[in-house]
Design a protein around this motif. Structure first.
Motif, PDB file in Angstrom:
ATOM      1  N   HIS A  67      -0.770   4.253  -1.288  1.00  0.00           N
ATOM      2  CA  HIS A  67      -2.063   4.574  -0.683  1.00  0.00           C
ATOM      3  C   HIS A  67      -2.081   6.047  -0.286  1.00  0.00           C
ATOM      4  O   HIS A  67      -1.204   6.519   0.411  1.00  0.00           O
ATOM      5  CB  HIS A  67      -2.231   3.699   0.554  1.00  0.00           C
ATOM      6  CG  HIS A  67      -3.549   3.832   1.206  1.00  0.00           C
ATOM      7  ND1 HIS A  67      -4.657   3.183   0.750  1.00  0.00           N
ATOM      8  CD2 HIS A  67      -3.945   4.552   2.275  1.00  0.00           C
ATOM      9  CE1 HIS A  67      -5.677   3.486   1.530  1.00  0.00           C
ATOM     10  NE2 HIS A  67      -5.272   4.315   2.455  1.00  0.00           N
ATOM     11  N   ALA A 110      -2.474   1.030   5.872  1.00  0.00           N
ATOM     12  CA  ALA A 110      -1.862   0.230   4.798  1.00  0.00           C
ATOM     13  C   ALA A 110      -1.436  -1.161   5.243  1.00  0.00           C
ATOM     14  O   ALA A 110      -0.319  -1.592   4.994  1.00  0.00           O
ATOM     15  CB  ALA A 110      -0.683   0.992   4.185  1.00  0.00           C
ATOM     16  N   ARG A 141       6.859   6.568   7.873  1.00  0.00           N
ATOM     17  CA  ARG A 141       6.254   7.454   6.877  1.00  0.00           C
ATOM     18  C   ARG A 141       4.747   7.173   6.777  1.00  0.00           C
ATOM     19  O   ARG A 141       3.934   8.093   6.769  1.00  0.00           O
ATOM     20  CB  ARG A 141       6.927   7.235   5.516  1.00  0.00           C
ATOM     21  CG  ARG A 141       6.597   8.289   4.485  1.00  0.00           C
ATOM     22  CD  ARG A 141       7.274   8.011   3.154  1.00  0.00           C
ATOM     23  NE  ARG A 141       6.761   6.808   2.513  1.00  0.00           N
ATOM     24  CZ  ARG A 141       5.583   6.718   1.909  1.00  0.00           C
ATOM     25  NH1 ARG A 141       4.775   7.765   1.900  1.00  0.00           N
ATOM     26  NH2 ARG A 141       5.201   5.606   1.337  1.00  0.00           N
ATOM     27  N   LEU A 142       4.384   5.888   6.735  1.00  0.00           N
ATOM     28  CA  LEU A 142       2.965   5.521   6.663  1.00  0.00           C
ATOM     29  C   LEU A 142       2.226   5.978   7.914  1.00  0.00           C
ATOM     30  O   LEU A 142       1.085   6.432   7.856  1.00  0.00           O
ATOM     31  CB  LEU A 142       2.831   4.007   6.502  1.00  0.00           C
ATOM     32  CG  LEU A 142       3.199   3.472   5.129  1.00  0.00           C
ATOM     33  CD1 LEU A 142       3.501   1.983   5.197  1.00  0.00           C
ATOM     34  CD2 LEU A 142       2.067   3.739   4.147  1.00  0.00           C
ATOM     35  N   ASP A 162      -7.067  -0.200   5.891  1.00  0.00           N
ATOM     36  CA  ASP A 162      -6.627   0.635   4.769  1.00  0.00           C
ATOM     37  C   ASP A 162      -5.875   1.866   5.251  1.00  0.00           C
ATOM     38  O   ASP A 162      -4.886   2.276   4.653  1.00  0.00           O
ATOM     39  CB  ASP A 162      -7.842   1.087   3.943  1.00  0.00           C
ATOM     40  CG  ASP A 162      -8.201   0.066   2.870  1.00  0.00           C
ATOM     41  OD1 ASP A 162      -7.313  -0.735   2.523  1.00  0.00           O
ATOM     42  OD2 ASP A 162      -9.356   0.075   2.410  1.00  0.00           O
ATOM     43  N   ALA A 163      -6.381   2.453   6.340  1.00  0.00           N
ATOM     44  CA  ALA A 163      -5.827   3.730   6.807  1.00  0.00           C
ATOM     45  C   ALA A 163      -4.350   3.610   7.166  1.00  0.00           C
ATOM     46  O   ALA A 163      -3.602   4.576   7.049  1.00  0.00           O
ATOM     47  CB  ALA A 163      -6.627   4.236   8.007  1.00  0.00           C
ATOM     48  N   ASP A 165      -3.305  -5.887   3.192  1.00  0.00           N
ATOM     49  CA  ASP A 165      -2.758  -7.117   2.614  1.00  0.00           C
ATOM     50  C   ASP A 165      -2.221  -8.083   3.670  1.00  0.00           C
ATOM     51  O   ASP A 165      -1.912  -9.227   3.358  1.00  0.00           O
ATOM     52  CB  ASP A 165      -1.629  -6.785   1.630  1.00  0.00           C
ATOM     53  CG  ASP A 165      -2.195  -6.342   0.296  1.00  0.00           C
ATOM     54  OD1 ASP A 165      -3.371  -5.913   0.272  1.00  0.00           O
ATOM     55  OD2 ASP A 165      -1.480  -6.421  -0.712  1.00  0.00           O
ATOM     56  N   HIS A 202       0.822  -1.213   0.000  1.00  0.00           N
ATOM     57  CA  HIS A 202       0.000   0.000   0.000  1.00  0.00           C
ATOM     58  C   HIS A 202       0.853   1.258   0.000  1.00  0.00           C
ATOM     59  O   HIS A 202       0.439   2.304   0.466  1.00  0.00           O
ATOM     60  CB  HIS A 202      -0.946  -0.014   1.204  1.00  0.00           C
ATOM     61  CG  HIS A 202      -2.091  -0.933   0.999  1.00  0.00           C
ATOM     62  ND1 HIS A 202      -3.356  -0.514   0.751  1.00  0.00           N
ATOM     63  CD2 HIS A 202      -2.129  -2.284   0.960  1.00  0.00           C
ATOM     64  CE1 HIS A 202      -4.150  -1.558   0.587  1.00  0.00           C
ATOM     65  NE2 HIS A 202      -3.417  -2.639   0.713  1.00  0.00           N
ATOM     66  N   GLU A 203       2.028   1.124  -0.555  1.00  0.00           N
ATOM     67  CA  GLU A 203       2.949   2.250  -0.558  1.00  0.00           C
ATOM     68  C   GLU A 203       2.335   3.512  -1.159  1.00  0.00           C
ATOM     69  O   GLU A 203       2.574   4.613  -0.721  1.00  0.00           O
ATOM     70  CB  GLU A 203       4.186   1.865  -1.365  1.00  0.00           C
ATOM     71  CG  GLU A 203       5.470   2.122  -0.636  1.00  0.00           C
ATOM     72  CD  GLU A 203       6.625   1.464  -1.337  1.00  0.00           C
ATOM     73  OE1 GLU A 203       6.673   1.476  -2.566  1.00  0.00           O
ATOM     74  OE2 GLU A 203       7.478   0.917  -0.624  1.00  0.00           O
ATOM     75  N   GLU A 243       9.990   3.145   6.658  1.00  0.00           N
ATOM     76  CA  GLU A 243       8.791   3.075   5.819  1.00  0.00           C
ATOM     77  C   GLU A 243       7.534   3.118   6.690  1.00  0.00           C
ATOM     78  O   GLU A 243       6.570   3.820   6.390  1.00  0.00           O
ATOM     79  CB  GLU A 243       8.827   1.788   4.979  1.00  0.00           C
ATOM     80  CG  GLU A 243       7.570   1.480   4.193  1.00  0.00           C
ATOM     81  CD  GLU A 243       7.246   2.546   3.145  1.00  0.00           C
ATOM     82  OE1 GLU A 243       8.077   3.437   2.914  1.00  0.00           O
ATOM     83  OE2 GLU A 243       6.140   2.491   2.585  1.00  0.00           O
ATOM     84  N   HIS A 261      -4.595   7.589   1.262  1.00  0.00           N
ATOM     85  CA  HIS A 261      -5.528   7.807   2.373  1.00  0.00           C
ATOM     86  C   HIS A 261      -6.824   8.436   1.940  1.00  0.00           C
ATOM     87  O   HIS A 261      -7.542   9.001   2.729  1.00  0.00           O
ATOM     88  CB  HIS A 261      -4.874   8.618   3.495  1.00  0.00           C
ATOM     89  CG  HIS A 261      -3.806   7.830   4.157  1.00  0.00           C
ATOM     90  ND1 HIS A 261      -4.071   6.871   5.074  1.00  0.00           N
ATOM     91  CD2 HIS A 261      -2.484   7.825   3.941  1.00  0.00           C
ATOM     92  CE1 HIS A 261      -2.937   6.303   5.437  1.00  0.00           C
ATOM     93  NE2 HIS A 261      -1.966   6.857   4.759  1.00  0.00           N
ATOM     94  N   HIS A 311      -3.679  12.479   8.036  1.00  0.00           N
ATOM     95  CA  HIS A 311      -4.984  12.246   7.427  1.00  0.00           C
ATOM     96  C   HIS A 311      -6.102  12.345   8.469  1.00  0.00           C
ATOM     97  O   HIS A 311      -7.131  12.982   8.249  1.00  0.00           O
ATOM     98  CB  HIS A 311      -4.998  10.869   6.772  1.00  0.00           C
ATOM     99  CG  HIS A 311      -6.347  10.450   6.295  1.00  0.00           C
ATOM    100  ND1 HIS A 311      -6.889  10.896   5.109  1.00  0.00           N
ATOM    101  CD2 HIS A 311      -7.290   9.657   6.853  1.00  0.00           C
ATOM    102  CE1 HIS A 311      -8.098  10.384   4.958  1.00  0.00           C
ATOM    103  NE2 HIS A 311      -8.362   9.623   6.007  1.00  0.00           N
TER     104      HIS A 311
END
Lengths: 318, 256
Positions: free
Chosen positions: A308, B135, B183-184, B132-133, B138, A305-306, B180, A310, B191
């Motif tokens: 993604h 990531a 950052r997410l 999802d928020a 998966d 989801h790199e 990584e 939001h 958000h």
């Protein structure tokens, strides 16, 4: 289980194959399956809470309850239930108030319970020997009313786990966060303690108070090494518990062994086999070894989801 | 960053709060407020009282003096406790639990739904949204014990987000997390603040990637030593970069 239920309803003995063709074996199977399924269900939560020996501590207390019942000439199951439930709640109270560590609280009841049981029984009409059947169980001599009691207690346990399992899961994986979120942590832990007591008393005549904790822990330990999800752990533990009962009873019939001990040995053997085979074929344990240490790159290398951004569904809806 | 209406009633407030462990004062006369949509970091060196203040704000400890309010109520009187999202330190949790990412995230919805109720479609949708928020959609079927530290951290954040809280409190969320994931993590916090008007209180001794996005920084060393925008703190020569190395030195100078 159907054999036992049929027996209770007064129906003829079911046409089951060896070793369950006789009525006493069908009653034993019914009572055993209920315990084989229910004990690991409760045990899955206890093991996650690091209270694996809770069942054992409660079992020793239940023994004191039985002896008290024999002394007072009331039905020992009820006195055992009361003493076990009060004891389970007090262990939980000691633990939650940090008055004693979990293992110390358990040790107090462990030894206090068995000493109390022996002393109380020595004053009853049957003497100390009267509590012996409860130490190792007497599954091959359970009658229909005893099976009915086990089935009813088992139904109560299954219904409670189905209704409150999600809440108990949230509590046992992270008690503090559950408390912050406003979940009834104290009530949940108390419920788990009482369910443990109910399971112990239900299992008393099947494997005995000395071995009841084994069915709460061994199938769970096996299932934890196989399952990837908590739901799968619960189902797997119940399945392994049921298998241990069927195979243990069959072995006991074939070679005239003590049934309670045979059931527990099958559960222990299953754990050993899964441990050896699982170590070779790569189950969860090996996955853990392969997982990178905290702080290193994600397992997948590139996060799927790199990109993604939001802008996911519901964004801005608050 | 601060959303419109950020001057509304405080979502988190401490008024003159003091707490001591026996004779050792941990925090003294602390005043702190966080308003809706505000992104605030509570920083300070080890032993500065951050964790104690956090536990006081969440109602896990009762102050010796002063008062705490969560969403305008004393912590024990707040009925909708799920409106306060909490992300505990990953390292204090036993994450070697045989449970999938989805199961752990969904457990964060239990209090909001009502602990006696089974999940409904809205609850499942909230789980998907939370995955999802941060990531991790998966990874949903993976056991949490098999994830990296950064991935586990995101699972804990998703578990807090799934209840759609009004305020999110995070305890040392960056410690030991890969770049990584940082950052997410930063993206999802920004958000939340910008699009959901969620207030965020980040308790940390390092700020990593979020240092530039903050509305306010509160520096604690038993007392509040600074409370203002990061630019003002930067003007004093303190840069809240990766390890906030400047901070302990600045506090020493302040006391000198």
């Amino acid at each position: 289980m159907s054999g036992g239920l049929a027996g209770i309803a007064g129906l003829a003995v079911l046409p089951l194959p060896w070793p369950f063709e006789r009525e006493y074996m069908q009653l034993a199977l019914a009572a055993g399956l209920v315990i084989g399924i229910c004990a690991p269900l409760i045990g899955t939560f206890l093991v996650q809470q690091r209270l694996s020996l809770m069942g054992d501590g409660i079992g020793h207390l239940a023994l004191a309850g039985i002896a008290a019942g024999l002394l007072l000439e009331v039905w020992p199951v009820w006195s055992a239930m009361v003493v076990a439930a009060v004891g389970a709640l007090s262990i939980e109270w000691l633990r939650s108030r940090r008055r004693a560590t979990s293992d110390l609280a358990l040790a107090l009841w462990f030894y206090g319970g068995i000493a109390g049981g022996v002393v109380l029984a020595s004053r009853s009409t049957g003497g100390s020997g009267a509590i012996l059947p409860y130490l190792f169980g007497s599954i091959l001599t359970v009658d229909r009313s005893e099976v009915l009691l086990v089935v009813l207690l088992g139904l109560g346990i299954v219904v409670a786990v189905a209704a409150f399992g999600r809440t108990l899961f949230a509590i046992v994986i992270d008690e503090e966060s559950a408390r912050v979120a406003g979940l009834p942590v104290g009530a949940g832990n108390a419920l788990l303690a009482v369910l443990t007591a109910v399971t112990v008393v239900a299992a008393m005549q099947v494997v005995g108070v000395l071995l009841v904790a084994a069915l709460m822990v061994l199938p769970v330990a096996t299932s934890r090494n196989l399952a990837r999800s908590f739901r799968g752990t619960l189902a797997g533990a119940a399945g392994i518990g049921a298998f241990a009962v069927v195979a243990g009873l069959a072995a006991a019939r074939q070679w005239a062994l003590a049934p309670g001990g045979s059931i527990v040995l099958v559960a222990a053997g299953t754990f050993a086999v899964v441990g050896v085979v699982g170590g070779r074929t790569g189950t969860r344990r090996t996955v853990l070894v392969e997982a990178p240490a905290p702080g290193t790159a994600p397992v997948t290398g590139r996060d799927p989801h790199e990109d993604h951004d939001h802008d996911h569904p519901g964004s801005g809806s608050g | 960053m601060t959303a419109a209406g950020a001057t509304g009633p405080a979502v988190l407030a401490a008024h003159g709060v003091s707490f001591a462990y026996g004779a050792d004062p941990a925090v003294t006369a602390v005043d702190l407020t966080v308003t809706p949509g505000e992104f605030v970091a509570l920083v300070g060196p080890n032993g500065s009282g951050k964790s104690t203040l956090l536990r006081l704000l969440l109602g896990l400890l009762t102050p010796d003096a002063g008062t705490v309010e969560l969403l305008g109520h004393p912590p024990r009187a707040l009925r909708e406790r799920w409106r306060v999202g909490y992300v505990p330190q990953r390292r204090i949790l036993d994450l070697d639990v045989p449970a999938t990412v989805t199961e752990v995230v969904a457990s964060g919805r239990t209090a909001r739904r009502g602990w006696w109720k089974p999940p409904r479609p809205a609850d499942r949708a909230a789980v998907e949204h939370a995955l999802d928020a941060v990531a991790i959609a998966d990874l949903r079927r993976r056991p949490v014990g098999a994830l990296s530290g950064g991935q586990q951290q995101r699972v804990l954040i998703a578990r807090a987000l799934v209840a759609e809280p009004t305020v999110l409190v995070l305890d040392e969320p960056i410690a030991g997390v890969d770049r990584e994931s940082q950052r997410l993590f930063r993206d999802s916090l920004v958000h939340l603040v910008e699009h959901h008007d969620t207030a965020v209180l980040l308790v940390s001794h390092e700020l990593g990637a979020v240092a530039d996005d903050l509305d306010r920084v509160v520096v604690l060393q038993r007392r509040v030593r600074f409370d203002g925008p990061p630019s003002e703190l930067a003007a004093t020569g303190v840069h809240l970069g990766v390890h906030a190395d400047d901070l302990p030195r600045w506090l020493e100078d302040l006391q000198a």
